[in-house]
Motif scaffolding. Structure first.
Motif, PDB file in Angstrom:
ATOM      1  N   THR A 117      83.292 -52.349 117.419  1.00 37.60           N
ATOM      2  CA  THR A 117      83.421 -51.662 116.243  1.00 37.60           C
ATOM      3  C   THR A 117      82.142 -51.728 115.463  1.00 37.60           C
ATOM      4  OG1 THR A 117      84.523 -53.525 115.255  1.00 37.60           O
ATOM      5  CG2 THR A 117      86.044 -51.929 116.163  1.00 37.60           C
TER       6      THR A 117
ATOM      7  N   CYS B 155      74.028 -43.503 118.229  1.00 40.77           N
ATOM      8  CA  CYS B 155      74.461 -43.309 116.880  1.00 40.77           C
ATOM      9  C   CYS B 155      73.242 -43.921 115.968  1.00 40.77           C
ATOM     10  CB  CYS B 155      75.621 -44.145 116.590  1.00 40.77           C
ATOM     11  SG  CYS B 155      77.044 -43.759 116.922  1.00 40.77           S
TER      12      CYS B 155
ATOM     13  N   LEU C   4      76.583 -50.259 111.713  1.00 43.29           N
ATOM     14  CA  LEU C   4      77.224 -49.120 111.744  1.00 43.29           C
ATOM     15  C   LEU C   4      78.672 -49.558 112.174  1.00 43.29           C
ATOM     16  CD1 LEU C   4      74.994 -46.764 113.749  1.00 43.29           C
ATOM     17  CD2 LEU C   4      75.459 -46.605 111.364  1.00 43.29           C
ATOM     18  N   HIS C   5      79.694 -49.233 111.108  1.00 43.59           N
ATOM     19  CA  HIS C   5      81.010 -49.836 111.410  1.00 43.59           C
ATOM     20  C   HIS C   5      81.938 -48.719 111.634  1.00 43.59           C
ATOM     21  CE1 HIS C   5      80.364 -53.796 109.675  1.00 43.59           C
ATOM     22  NE2 HIS C   5      79.549 -53.390 109.117  1.00 43.59           N
ATOM     23  N   ILE C   6      82.914 -48.834 112.584  1.00 47.02           N
ATOM     24  CA  ILE C   6      83.752 -47.887 112.894  1.00 47.02           C
ATOM     25  C   ILE C   6      84.798 -47.491 111.627  1.00 47.02           C
ATOM     26  CG2 ILE C   6      85.792 -46.995 114.058  1.00 47.02           C
ATOM     27  CD1 ILE C   6      84.313 -47.848 116.811  1.00 47.02           C
TER      28      ILE C   6
ATOM     29  N   ARG D  24      81.703 -43.173 111.631  1.00 45.95           N
ATOM     30  CA  ARG D  24      80.956 -44.727 111.472  1.00 45.95           C
ATOM     31  C   ARG D  24      80.181 -44.517 110.145  1.00 45.95           C
ATOM     32  NH1 ARG D  24      80.632 -48.366 115.953  1.00 45.95           N
ATOM     33  NH2 ARG D  24      80.897 -47.512 117.814  1.00 45.95           N
TER      34      ARG D  24
END
Length: 107
Positions: free
Chosen positions: A65, A74, A52-54, A45
Motif C-alpha cells: 500500500t 508510479c 506514495l500511499h494507496i 495514490r
C-alpha cells in the motif's frame, strides 16, 4: 463528447457537491474513471511525507500500500511529471505491486 463520457463527467461533478470526505470522493472517482475507460481496475495514490500511499482502488487489492516516491512506475511517472501509458511489453521488468497488462499513470 460521447454520451458515456458526458454521463461520467456529470457523475463526477455531482460527486464534488455530495462528498466532503476525500476518501469517499476518491473511491467514487476511480470507479467512474475505470468505467469510462473500460478498465478492469485502478488505483489512486497520493504522496504523503515522500511516500506514495494507496488512497482509493477499484477491483484491485494490493499488499504493497506504500511505495517510496521513486519506486516502481508510479515513482518514474512522478519524477518525470508527465502522463505515461504502458503496454504489456513495456511493463515487463518493471516493479509492479499488482498484475497488469497495461497502465496509465498520471502524476
Amino acid at each position: 463528447m460521447k454520451e458515456k463520457e458526458r454521463q461520467a463527467l456529470f457523475e463526477l461533478l455531482k460527486l464534488l457537491e455530495i462528498y466532503e470526505d476525500i476518501d469517499i470522493l476518491l473511491e467514487r472517482l476511480i470507479y467512474y474513471v475505470c468505467e469510462l475507460m473500460n478498465a478492469q481496475g485502478g488505483i489512486i495514490r497520493l504522496i504523503k511525507n515522500g511516500y506514495l500511499h494507496i488512497t482509493a482502488t477499484y477491483n484491485i487489492s494490493s499488499d504493497k500500500t506504500i511505495l517510496k516516491s521513486d519506486e516502481g512506475i508510479c515513482g518514474e511517472v512522478l519524477k518525470e511529471g508527465k502522463v505515461k501509458t504502458f503496454n504489456k511489453a513495456q511493463l515487463e521488468g518493471k516493479q509492479l505491486d499488482i498484475p497488469a497488462y497495461s497502465a496509465i499513470c498520471i502524476p
